[in-house]
Design a protein around this motif. Structure first.
Motif, PDB file in Angstrom:
ATOM      1  N   PHE A   1       5.108   1.678  -3.494  1.00  0.00           N
ATOM      2  CA  PHE A   1       5.015   0.317  -4.025  1.00  0.00           C
ATOM      3  C   PHE A   1       4.682  -0.699  -2.938  1.00  0.00           C
ATOM      4  CE2 PHE A   1       7.393   2.691  -7.143  1.00  0.00           C
ATOM      5  CZ  PHE A   1       6.726   2.339  -8.308  1.00  0.00           C
ATOM      6  N   THR A   2       4.481  -0.198  -1.723  1.00  0.00           N
ATOM      7  CA  THR A   2       4.063  -1.042  -0.611  1.00  0.00           C
ATOM      8  C   THR A   2       3.031  -0.276   0.206  1.00  0.00           C
ATOM      9  OG1 THR A   2       5.806  -0.215   0.845  1.00  0.00           O
ATOM     10  CG2 THR A   2       6.316  -2.198  -0.446  1.00  0.00           C
ATOM     11  N   ILE A   3       2.234  -1.018   0.957  1.00  0.00           N
ATOM     12  CA  ILE A   3       1.289  -0.425   1.898  1.00  0.00           C
ATOM     13  C   ILE A   3       1.511  -1.136   3.230  1.00  0.00           C
ATOM     14  CG2 ILE A   3      -1.146  -0.090   2.473  1.00  0.00           C
ATOM     15  CD1 ILE A   3      -1.754  -0.023  -0.527  1.00  0.00           C
ATOM     16  N   ASP A   4       1.815  -0.361   4.257  1.00  0.00           N
ATOM     17  CA  ASP A   4       2.081  -0.942   5.572  1.00  0.00           C
ATOM     18  C   ASP A   4       0.928  -1.837   6.012  1.00  0.00           C
ATOM     19  OD1 ASP A   4       4.492   0.374   5.713  1.00  0.00           O
ATOM     20  OD2 ASP A   4       3.746   1.991   6.991  1.00  0.00           O
ATOM     21  N   GLY A   5       1.292  -3.028   6.477  1.00  0.00           N
ATOM     22  CA  GLY A   5       0.297  -3.964   6.983  1.00  0.00           C
ATOM     23  C   GLY A   5      -0.347  -4.840   5.914  1.00  0.00           C
ATOM     24  N   TYR A   6       0.080  -4.685   4.655  1.00  0.00           N
ATOM     25  CA  TYR A   6      -0.478  -5.483   3.555  1.00  0.00           C
ATOM     26  C   TYR A   6       0.652  -6.078   2.734  1.00  0.00           C
ATOM     27  CZ  TYR A   6      -5.032  -3.431   4.462  1.00  0.00           C
ATOM     28  OH  TYR A   6      -6.210  -3.059   5.048  1.00  0.00           O
TER      29      TYR A   6
ATOM     30  N   TYR B   1      -1.944   6.240 -14.219  1.00  0.00           N
ATOM     31  CA  TYR B   1      -1.551   4.839 -14.412  1.00  0.00           C
ATOM     32  C   TYR B   1      -0.861   4.297 -13.175  1.00  0.00           C
ATOM     33  CZ  TYR B   1       3.115   6.722 -15.385  1.00  0.00           C
ATOM     34  OH  TYR B   1       4.312   7.371 -15.294  1.00  0.00           O
ATOM     35  N   GLY B   2      -0.840   2.993 -13.081  1.00  0.00           N
ATOM     36  CA  GLY B   2      -0.182   2.327 -11.967  1.00  0.00           C
ATOM     37  C   GLY B   2      -0.235   0.826 -12.175  1.00  0.00           C
ATOM     38  N   THR B   3       0.155   0.093 -11.152  1.00  0.00           N
ATOM     39  CA  THR B   3       0.164  -1.363 -11.209  1.00  0.00           C
ATOM     40  C   THR B   3      -0.993  -1.889 -10.361  1.00  0.00           C
ATOM     41  OG1 THR B   3       2.563  -1.380 -11.465  1.00  0.00           O
ATOM     42  CG2 THR B   3       1.516  -3.446 -10.755  1.00  0.00           C
ATOM     43  N   ALA B   4      -1.889  -2.628 -11.016  1.00  0.00           N
ATOM     44  CA  ALA B   4      -3.016  -3.240 -10.329  1.00  0.00           C
ATOM     45  C   ALA B   4      -2.535  -4.500  -9.626  1.00  0.00           C
ATOM     46  CB  ALA B   4      -4.121  -3.578 -11.326  1.00  0.00           C
ATOM     47  N   VAL B   5      -2.937  -4.633  -8.347  1.00  0.00           N
ATOM     48  CA  VAL B   5      -2.531  -5.786  -7.560  1.00  0.00           C
ATOM     49  C   VAL B   5      -3.695  -6.240  -6.684  1.00  0.00           C
ATOM     50  CG1 VAL B   5      -0.075  -5.154  -7.481  1.00  0.00           C
ATOM     51  CG2 VAL B   5      -1.627  -4.368  -5.684  1.00  0.00           C
ATOM     52  N   VAL B   6      -3.545  -7.458  -6.186  1.00  0.00           N
ATOM     53  CA  VAL B   6      -4.429  -7.933  -5.135  1.00  0.00           C
ATOM     54  C   VAL B   6      -3.586  -7.969  -3.876  1.00  0.00           C
ATOM     55  CG1 VAL B   6      -5.805  -9.878  -4.277  1.00  0.00           C
ATOM     56  CG2 VAL B   6      -5.855  -9.285  -6.722  1.00  0.00           C
ATOM     57  N   MET B   7      -4.064  -7.314  -2.827  1.00  0.00           N
ATOM     58  CA  MET B   7      -3.343  -7.252  -1.566  1.00  0.00           C
ATOM     59  C   MET B   7      -4.197  -7.878  -0.477  1.00  0.00           C
ATOM     60  SD  MET B   7      -1.602  -3.519  -1.496  1.00  0.00           S
ATOM     61  CE  MET B   7       0.095  -3.930  -1.237  1.00  0.00           C
ATOM     62  N   GLU B   8      -3.505  -8.423   0.509  1.00  0.00           N
ATOM     63  CA  GLU B   8      -4.238  -8.904   1.682  1.00  0.00           C
ATOM     64  C   GLU B   8      -3.483  -8.473   2.932  1.00  0.00           C
ATOM     65  OE1 GLU B   8      -2.998 -13.574   2.059  1.00  0.00           O
ATOM     66  OE2 GLU B   8      -4.634 -13.101   0.676  1.00  0.00           O
ATOM     67  N   LYS B   9      -4.237  -8.345   3.995  1.00  0.00           N
ATOM     68  CA  LYS B   9      -3.688  -7.921   5.281  1.00  0.00           C
ATOM     69  C   LYS B   9      -2.691  -8.969   5.792  1.00  0.00           C
ATOM     70  CE  LYS B   9      -5.737  -5.290   9.032  1.00  0.00           C
ATOM     71  NZ  LYS B   9      -5.300  -4.014   8.558  1.00  0.00           N
ATOM     72  N   ILE B  10      -1.588  -8.498   6.342  1.00  0.00           N
ATOM     73  CA  ILE B  10      -0.575  -9.411   6.899  1.00  0.00           C
ATOM     74  C   ILE B  10      -1.053  -9.922   8.236  1.00  0.00           C
ATOM     75  CG2 ILE B  10       1.784  -9.574   7.784  1.00  0.00           C
ATOM     76  CD1 ILE B  10       2.587  -7.478   5.704  1.00  0.00           C
TER      77      ILE B  10
ATOM     78  N   MET C   1      -7.547   0.669  -2.443  1.00  0.00           N
ATOM     79  CA  MET C   1      -6.352   1.334  -1.956  1.00  0.00           C
ATOM     80  C   MET C   1      -5.515   1.748  -3.160  1.00  0.00           C
ATOM     81  SD  MET C   1      -5.243  -1.129   1.222  1.00  0.00           S
ATOM     82  CE  MET C   1      -5.473  -2.646   0.311  1.00  0.00           C
ATOM     83  N   ILE C   2      -5.128   2.978  -3.159  1.00  0.00           N
ATOM     84  CA  ILE C   2      -4.282   3.491  -4.238  1.00  0.00           C
ATOM     85  C   ILE C   2      -3.174   4.307  -3.598  1.00  0.00           C
ATOM     86  CG2 ILE C   2      -4.172   4.974  -6.269  1.00  0.00           C
ATOM     87  CD1 ILE C   2      -7.085   4.205  -6.799  1.00  0.00           C
ATOM     88  N   THR C   3      -1.942   4.050  -4.049  1.00  0.00           N
ATOM     89  CA  THR C   3      -0.792   4.745  -3.484  1.00  0.00           C
ATOM     90  C   THR C   3       0.267   4.980  -4.554  1.00  0.00           C
ATOM     91  OG1 THR C   3       0.901   4.701  -1.757  1.00  0.00           O
ATOM     92  CG2 THR C   3       0.292   2.582  -2.720  1.00  0.00           C
ATOM     93  N   THR C   4       1.050   6.024  -4.350  1.00  0.00           N
ATOM     94  CA  THR C   4       2.190   6.262  -5.226  1.00  0.00           C
ATOM     95  C   THR C   4       3.377   5.400  -4.821  1.00  0.00           C
ATOM     96  OG1 THR C   4       2.890   8.127  -3.864  1.00  0.00           O
ATOM     97  CG2 THR C   4       1.493   8.622  -5.763  1.00  0.00           C
TER      98      THR C   4
END
Length: 105
Positions: free
Chosen positions: A6-11, A96-105, A1-4
């Motif tokens: 800083f949040t992704i709905d549901g994660y 460039y961006g910020t690498a993160v580990v996300m998990e589903k809420i 998942m890559i986005t401009t």
């Protein structure tokens, strides 16, 4: 998942890994410059340069994704592009961006 964003709905971000980047440096070739010169005479989109820019962005994007994967990320947030002319006819494109580990809420 890559986005401009800083949040992704549901994660939710469970780990911030850090900055990732992909960089490529491209130059225009003589034939492209000649073709683009002819296109500029009639006006409108200069497709030769558009294609060169798109390829450079795509390559930088792919390198950024590879960097994120190597660092253990499953997402990149706050993704951006930057471009600078290194010298006449030679352009650097950075994704460039910020690498993160996300998990589903």
């Amino acid at each position: 998942m890559i986005t401009t964003a800083f949040t992704i709905d549901g994660y939710k971000v469970v780990r911030n890994i850090g900055i990732v980047r992909g960089i490529t440096v491209r130059s225009r070739n003589l034939f492209a410059n000649i073709g683009a010169g002819f296109q500029s005479l009639v006006g409108g989109n200069i497709s030769l340069y558009t294609e060169l820019c798109e390829k450079a962005r795509e390559e930088a994007f792919e390198l950024m994704m590879k960097h994120a994967k190597e660092m253990g990320a499953n997402a990149v947030i706050g993704m951006r592009y930057d471009a600078n002319e290194v010298m006449q006819g030679i352009t650097e494109v950075l994704a460039y961006g910020t690498a993160v580990v996300m998990e589903k809420i």
